[in-house]
Each structure stands twice: as C-alpha cells, then as structure tokens.
Motif scaffolding. Structure first.
Motif, mmCIF file in Angstrom:
data_model
loop_
_atom_site.group_PDB
_atom_site.id
_atom_site.type_symbol
_atom_site.label_atom_id
_atom_site.label_comp_id
_atom_site.label_asym_id
_atom_site.label_seq_id
_atom_site.Cartn_x
_atom_site.Cartn_y
_atom_site.Cartn_z
ATOM 1 N N THR A 14 38.990 42.421 46.997
ATOM 2 C CA THR A 14 38.157 41.183 47.040
ATOM 3 C C THR A 14 37.990 40.703 48.359
ATOM 4 O O THR A 14 36.771 40.227 48.948
ATOM 5 C CB THR A 14 38.904 40.101 46.157
ATOM 6 O OG1 THR A 14 38.539 40.760 44.964
ATOM 7 C CG2 THR A 14 38.258 38.892 46.373
ATOM 8 N N PRO A 15 39.094 40.716 49.502
ATOM 9 C CA PRO A 15 38.883 40.276 50.688
ATOM 10 C C PRO A 15 37.894 40.948 51.531
ATOM 11 O O PRO A 15 37.138 40.423 52.533
ATOM 12 C CB PRO A 15 40.465 40.330 51.470
ATOM 13 C CG PRO A 15 41.279 40.433 50.289
ATOM 14 C CD PRO A 15 40.546 40.929 49.205
ATOM 15 N N MET A 18 34.676 39.392 50.344
ATOM 16 C CA MET A 18 34.517 37.987 51.129
ATOM 17 C C MET A 18 34.132 38.413 52.694
ATOM 18 O O MET A 18 33.019 37.487 52.988
ATOM 19 C CB MET A 18 35.924 37.152 51.012
ATOM 20 C CG MET A 18 36.310 36.822 49.594
ATOM 21 S SD MET A 18 35.102 36.153 48.808
ATOM 22 C CE MET A 18 34.826 37.199 47.393
ATOM 23 N N ALA A 52 40.980 34.440 49.117
ATOM 24 C CA ALA A 52 39.759 34.506 49.241
ATOM 25 C C ALA A 52 39.018 33.079 49.867
ATOM 26 O O ALA A 52 38.217 32.944 50.651
ATOM 27 C CB ALA A 52 38.877 34.863 48.023
#
Ligand code: NAD
Ligand code: G6P
Ligand code: MN
Length: 434
Positions: A14-15, A18, A52
């Motif tokens: 997820t990072p 982002m 995030a």
C-alpha cells in the motif's frame, strides 16, 4: 475529486501505491482513498492504513484515507477500484508452494500449481466484487493487480461480463527501467513492444530510427541481472536460443526454458530450513515491514519494500489510472482484451501487450504473429489459463485435473493428481465451489 478504492488495502504494498498517487497528484486530483480488507487482515489494514494517512499528511495534499472492512460501503460511487488482495494471506501461499515442492514439483504461486490454486481461491471473490461494482459504481474502472493477474483479468471479462478492467504487472516496468542503460540509452530513446500473456510475454526493442536493438540488449543482459524481479532466481537463458528468437523473454520464462535448474534451485531452498519457500521468505520480509510501518515517525515508503518482487507496482497502477483520467494515451503494458494484437490467440482472450491507455481504456498495439516455438508455448499457456478459469467458476474436479495435466510446470501422472488432491484439502476453507 477522484475516489479510489483499494481492495486488499492491508497489503504491505500500500505505501508503494500511495507514493505513486502522491507523485501524480497534479494530474490525478484524488479526494479520498478507501482501503478495504477483511477481518483476518484487520490489524494489517490498521497499521498500513495509518501509515498511508501519514504519507498524505506529509505531502502538500489534503487526502483522507478511510479504512473499512465493509467493501460495499467503500465501493459506493468509486471512480477507480484497485485490487491487491490475497485470499488466505501468505499462509495460503506457503501451502501453494510447499505442497508441490514436497513432491518434487515447482510450486510457483502464479503459473505453477500454486498459481492454479491462487486462481481457484481468487476468481469467485473477484466475480463478487464485480457484482457489487455493477450495483454501486457502474462507471468505475477496475485495475487488477491480484495474481494470477492474467487469469483474474480474463475471468472478470469472460465470466463477470465486465469490460472496464485493466490487469497490471510490474515485470514490464522493471524491464523498461533496467534495460536501456545496458546499451547506453534512456527509455525515451527506445520503442518497446510487448506481447504474450501475464508472466509469459516477450518483447522487442527498437531505436527511434526504427533499428532493432533487441539483440544488442540480449548480449548485454548476459553480464547483468538487470530487470529480473527480486523474487526470481537468476539462471541465465541459453543465449543461442534467445538470440535466435530475437525477443527478450520475461523473467518468468526461466521456469519454462530452464525448468530443471529452477526446480533444483527451489528444492535446495525448500530443503534448507534456514531458507524455505519464497512464501516463507516473504513472510519474514512482511513482518519486518509491518514493524517499520508501526513507527509513528515513518511517513514515506521504506527501502526494505524493494525486497519484495512487486517493486515499481505503483508506476504501473498509478500511471494507468492517471492516463485514463487525463486521457493521456501513454504506452503501458497491460492485460487487456486481445482484439487482434496477437493473431495467434483468439480476439476475445486477455493478453498482456503494449497498449495506449486513455479515457476509453486500453488500445492494444498490434504485435503480429509469433514464430512457431513461441506460438506453441503461448497457445498452450493461454488455453491452460482458460481451463483454470472454468474450473474455478464451476468447481469441476475433472477440469482441475485437466489444468494440472496441461500445465507445463507439472509433470503429469499420479503425483500430479496427489498434489491436486492435497491442495484441495489444504485450501478447503477457501474453495466452496469444489
Ligand atoms: P497479502 O497477503 O498482504 O494480502 C493483501 C491483503 O488482502 C491482506 O491484508 C488480506 O487480509 C487481504 N484480503 C484477503 N482476502 C480478501 C478479501 N476477500 N477482500 C479484501 N481483502 C482481502 O498480499 P501481498 O503479498 O501484499 O500481495 C497482494 C496481492 O498483490 C497478491 O494477490 C499478489 O499476488 C499481488 N501482486 C501482484 C503483482 C503483479 O505483478 N500483478 C505483484 C506483487 C503482488
Ligand atoms: C513480481 C511479479 C508479481 C509477483 C511478485 C512476487 O515481480 O510481477 O506478480 O506477485 O513478483 O513477489 P514476492 O516478493 O511476493 O515473492
Ligand atoms: Mn506480475
């Protein structure tokens, strides 16, 4: 503003996603991001989701990251839905890889027996997501990253009857990032053409004058491991074979062109209690990453994420979304409906090819027919995928057996059947269709 929904939001990737959105905010003005997960991923979702939000808070942009276990709440009026979930999490992948290896069979999680079972677990879930989208966000684009990305994308179109989908993989991005410098060029001085299916494609490269420079890159690749994803052991291709082909195979072709050596390497790691399967290694990396994500001062993607094979994922995903949104017509390699780009495969099947991405989605670029050897491989592999998808949808045991028998990484016979049976039992909880 744009509403993004990411299913499998608890992923350690997820990072990366982002970072890609933050980088492109000017052309893709996001209003809100919804990270969706399930009860089993709740803790991961909270940790990585909080991280995030910190990344956005450290940016100049005002974006809210919502965390939820309610997929339907998230999907309402979404503009883009990205999928990066893993049914059964990494423990299921350990089984996908370990059970075949315990019988001396490659347990690859995307195109070996592991990949077949990942498809069996994933396809019913993705078809449920598509049904929710028809009701809650019928105009949204679905950007699928969930493996096996080719089969999952094909099933979305074929069985879900949903055409607004694009499948992605980081492998072509990695190749385009690493190869140009091998011949002293930059990417914008070269024209790349990819064709095949996910984790089974080849590419050719020309310079801006139209001269084919594929052979030059092939020569240089033998003194470097440039572009090979972190998860794939570097056994070089036979140079005579690849030079004759004059196409650069993707990293995953090693499993087919150097089957014996790849299997031996995997068995060696499997038999070494300090190393284990790739899934076990990845669990370790994941634990380290989530340890870092808990640090309230960490507000950027940590370097350690590059130990995972999916590096540059966000370049593919965020660039695809930005290109659709701003009708950029960028060249991106995607899984999309063939429509004649690769005449060796039916027009209605999903292929992974060079395409222009704009407001209407992907327009695949014609590649033309492949030479007999590659055509033969490709047709076997694509049809293997179709068998897997049908087995995933119907739960038909005979078809599951067919999928195992046609897959070139699985030697056919009693052992194959035993591995199939054992995997069916091991994953019973996630396979209600069987
Ligand atoms: P992971 O094990 O961390 O799983 C991600 C999240 O999905 C978990 O938090 C899990 O709880 C959640 N999840 C499971 N079932 C779900 C469901 N039904 N609905 C919503 N969420 C659910 O996985 P990972 O190792 O971070 O990989 C994520 C996915 O991305 C995998 O499918 C992997 O194959 C894929 N991937 C694709 C590429 C590519 O090139 N296309 C590259 C890397 C990873
Ligand atoms: C990549 C592939 C992905 C795959 C990943 C595995 O390069 O493109 O589709 O999921 O590697 O990496 P991992 O770190 O999970 O073994
Ligand atoms: Mn991939």
């Amino acid at each position: 503003g744009v509403k993004i929904v990411t299913i499998g939001g608890g992923s350690s990737y997820t990072p990366e996603l982002m970072e890609g959105f933050i980088k492109r905010y000017d052309e893709l003005p996001i209003r809100e991001i919804w990270l969706v997960d399930i009860e089993d991923g709740k803790e991961k979702l909270e940790t990585v989701g909080t991280m995030a939000q910190r990344m956005w808070d450290a940016s100049p942009y005002d974006v809210k990251v919502h965390l939820t276990l309610d997929r339907r709440e998230a999907l309402k009026d979404a503009d883009f839905v990205t999928t990066q979930f893993r049914v059964g999490l990494l423990n299921a992948r350990v089984k996908d890889e370990r059970i075949p290896l315990s019988y001396g069979i490659i347990g690859q999680e995307t195109n070996g027996p592991g990949g077949i079972f990942k498809a069996f677990r994933t396809i019913p879930i993705i078809l449920g997501i598509v049904e929710d989208m028809k009701e809650l966000c019928p105009d949204a684009w679905l950007i699928n990253f969930t493996n096996p990305a080719g089969m999952v994308t094909d099933a979305i179109i074929r069985y879900g009857k949903w055409d607004k989908v694009i499948g992605l993989c980081n492998v072509p991005v990695g190749a385009m990032m690493a190869e140009p410098e091998l011949i002293g060029k930059s990417l914008d001085e070269l024209v790349y053409s990819f064709a095949g299916i996910n984790h089974f494609h080849w590419h050719r490269v020309k310079d801006l004058q139209g001269n084919d420079v594929t052979g030059e890159i092939i020569e240089k690749m033998y003194s470097s491991d440039a572009g090979i994803p972190a998860n794939i052991h570097d056994i070089p291709f036979f140079i005579d074979q690849v030079k004759k082909m004059n196409m650069i195979p993707c990293g995953y072709h090693r499993y087919y062109y150097r089957y014996e050596e790849m299997l031996n390497h995997m068995l060696e790691e499997y038999n070494d209690p300090e190393i284990g399967t790739r899934a076990q290694q990845v669990k370790q990396t994941e634990a380290e990453l989530f340890e870092l994500y808990q640090d309230p001062n960490l507000d950027y993607k940590p370097e350690q994420l590059s130990k995972r094979g999916g590096a540059h994922y966000s370049d593919a995903a965020c660039e695809t979304i930005a290109s659709i949104y701003a009708n950029k017509n960028t060249h991106i390699v995607v899984s999309t409906k063939n429509n004649g780009a690769v005449p060796d495969l039916p027009a209605d099947t999903v292929v992974e090819v060079s395409a222009y991405i704009g407001a209407t989605g992907a327009r695949p670029i014609a590649f033309g027919s492949l030479p007999p050897a590659e055509r033969g491989w490709l047709q076997v592999m694509k049809n293997m995928e179709l068998v897997v998808e049908e087995a995933a949808v119907t739960g038909d045991y005979g078809l599951a057996l067919q999928a195992f028998i046609i897959n070139p990484l699985i030697p056919s016979g009693e052992t194959a059947k035993r591995v199939l049976d054992e995997l069916l039992i091991a994953h019973k909880k996630y396979l209600p269709q069987f």
